[in-house]
Design a protein around this motif. Structure first.
Motif: not given
Length: 408
Positions: A128-131, A147-150, A156-159
């Motif tokens: 999980l990439q967060t900011s 937030l973004r998931a990989v 990229v992993v759909p979230i």
């Protein structure tokens, strides 16, 4: 309350004294460095006595004794020279190299970690990439989360965001605060810069919600699904619901006592100790200095002085004129939690100096009673250690000093 300058100097002195104490403690377990040799016992001399005792030292013991004295001389020299170098500028005016974490206070805080799932476990198959745009929020300010998931390959992993709520954190008998729902979207609007990139963003503006009067840590919990698993992310901010003072927007500069000072006018509503920090860049935009104000202000119209020390300017030779940017601060509240009331931040360039040359800028080191006292004591220790080494082995030259400045 001691000033920040005093705390910094005292802290630095305590660190040096602690290091010296550790060395001496070890030395006492082996052979005291400064203890006078014991009187010789009656009767014949024995091998192993120190040279100062009138006997013949076993070569190995003598070498060890010299090693201890040499190490002590080097440590006291390092202590003196480090303090001499580290205290040549006042604490309120420091080069950027001493404060790299304060250079860009308004940059987002970003992290990447394995997906957290229920029960405290993690899933290494999804990262999980967060900011978050900031950690401290003054009254009226807002914070953006994303937030973004990989996967492990960076793909990229759909979230899907299933729930996002913010709530003030309370303890003990304190009454729970309302929960505030946040909308996270990937539509290219608001806090989301790009639509359809699977990075979801949301905004929390406490002053526009039921958390407007809350003072303390607000936690935002975001629940989502990614890679077939349910996960959650937590974002914390510290919020101040009241402004203890407000900037008027008036700034002036003055070259005084060989240093360049920026004066920012402040309307103080609550008296107390204010801590204000500004960043100074040179004419090319290169970060140059961090300037700090730490003093007590009474109510009314006051000026906050941010100093660029003269010797710092002559040592670093920045391209002129200098530019003051990204000023933030707070009213310190002692023995309570939270310990501060935040001032509204001044983002970007706040003031451009009109000083175009180094005329009138001093290259003198900072001086104070505290600095003189510490240097005097460290110099005494340094001189005594080197004298001891020279007396023990006069045939050997003393080690070179780490600094060229004379002892004080």
């Amino acid at each position: 309350m001691p000033s920040r300058r005093s705390k910094g100097l005292i802290g630095l002195g305590v660190a040096f004294v602690a290091a010296l104490g550790l060395w001496l403690a070890r030395g006492e377990a082996e052979a005291p460095v400064q203890a006078a040799p014991s009187p010789p016992p009656a009767g014949p001399r024995f091998f192993g006595a120190l040279a100062g005792d009138g006997g013949l030292a076993i070569p190995g013991d003598r070498a060890e004794r010299r090693r201890q004295l040499l190490e002590h001389a080097q440590l006291t020299d390092h202590t003196y020279c480090s303090y001499l170098e580290g205290s040549k500028y006042p604490m309120e005016s420091q080069p950027v190299a001493h404060n790299p974490d304060q250079l860009h206070p308004n940059q987002p805080v970003t992290e990447m970690h394995p997906m957290r799932v229920e029960g405290g476990a993690t899933s290494n198959s999804v990262l999980l990439q967060t900011s978050q745009s900031r950690v401290y929020l003054a009254a009226g300010e807002a914070v953006a989360f994303s937030l973004r998931a990989v996967n492990a390959q960076g793909e990229v992993v759909p979230i899907v965001i299933t729930r996002a709520v913010a709530q003030g954190m309370t303890y003990g008998a304190s009454r729970a605060t309302p929960q505030v729902a946040l909308a996270f979207a990937d539509d290219g609007g608001g806090a989301d810069p790009v639509a359809g990139d699977n990075a979801f963003a949301g905004v929390l503006a406490p002053s526009q919600t039921g958390l407007a009067g809350f003072h303390g840590t607000i936690r935002t919990e975001v629940r989502y699904t990614a890679g077939g698993k349910n996960g959650f992310a937590l974002f914390d901010v510290v919020y101040s619901p009241v402004l203890p003072a407000a900037w008027t927007g008036q700034v002036r500069e003055a070259l005084e006592n060989g240093s360049l000072n920026f004066y920012l006018r402040l309307e103080v509503r609550q008296p107390g100790r204010y801590v204000v920090t500004g960043r100074v860049d040179d004419a090319r935009g290169k970060p140059f200095a961090v300037a700090t104000f730490n003093d007590v202000l009474e109510t009314g119209t006051r000026e906050v002085k941010l100093t660029v020390f003269g010797k710092l300017m002559t040592d670093e030779a920045p391209a002129l004129p200098l530019r003051l940017r990204d000023v933030d601060g707070y009213l310190l509240r002692e023995n309570v939690d939270p310990d501060r009331l935040l001032l509204p931040r001044l983002e970007g360039q706040v003031f451009a100096s009109r000083t175009q040359s180094m005329k009138g800028v001093s290259d003198a080191e900072w001086q104070s009673e505290e600095r003189t006292r510490y240097l005097t004591e460290y110099a005494k220790d340094r001189h005594a250690a080197r004298a001891q080494l020279a007396a023990f082995d006069p045939a050997q030259p003393l080690p070179p000093s780490a600094c060229a400045a004379p002892e004080r």
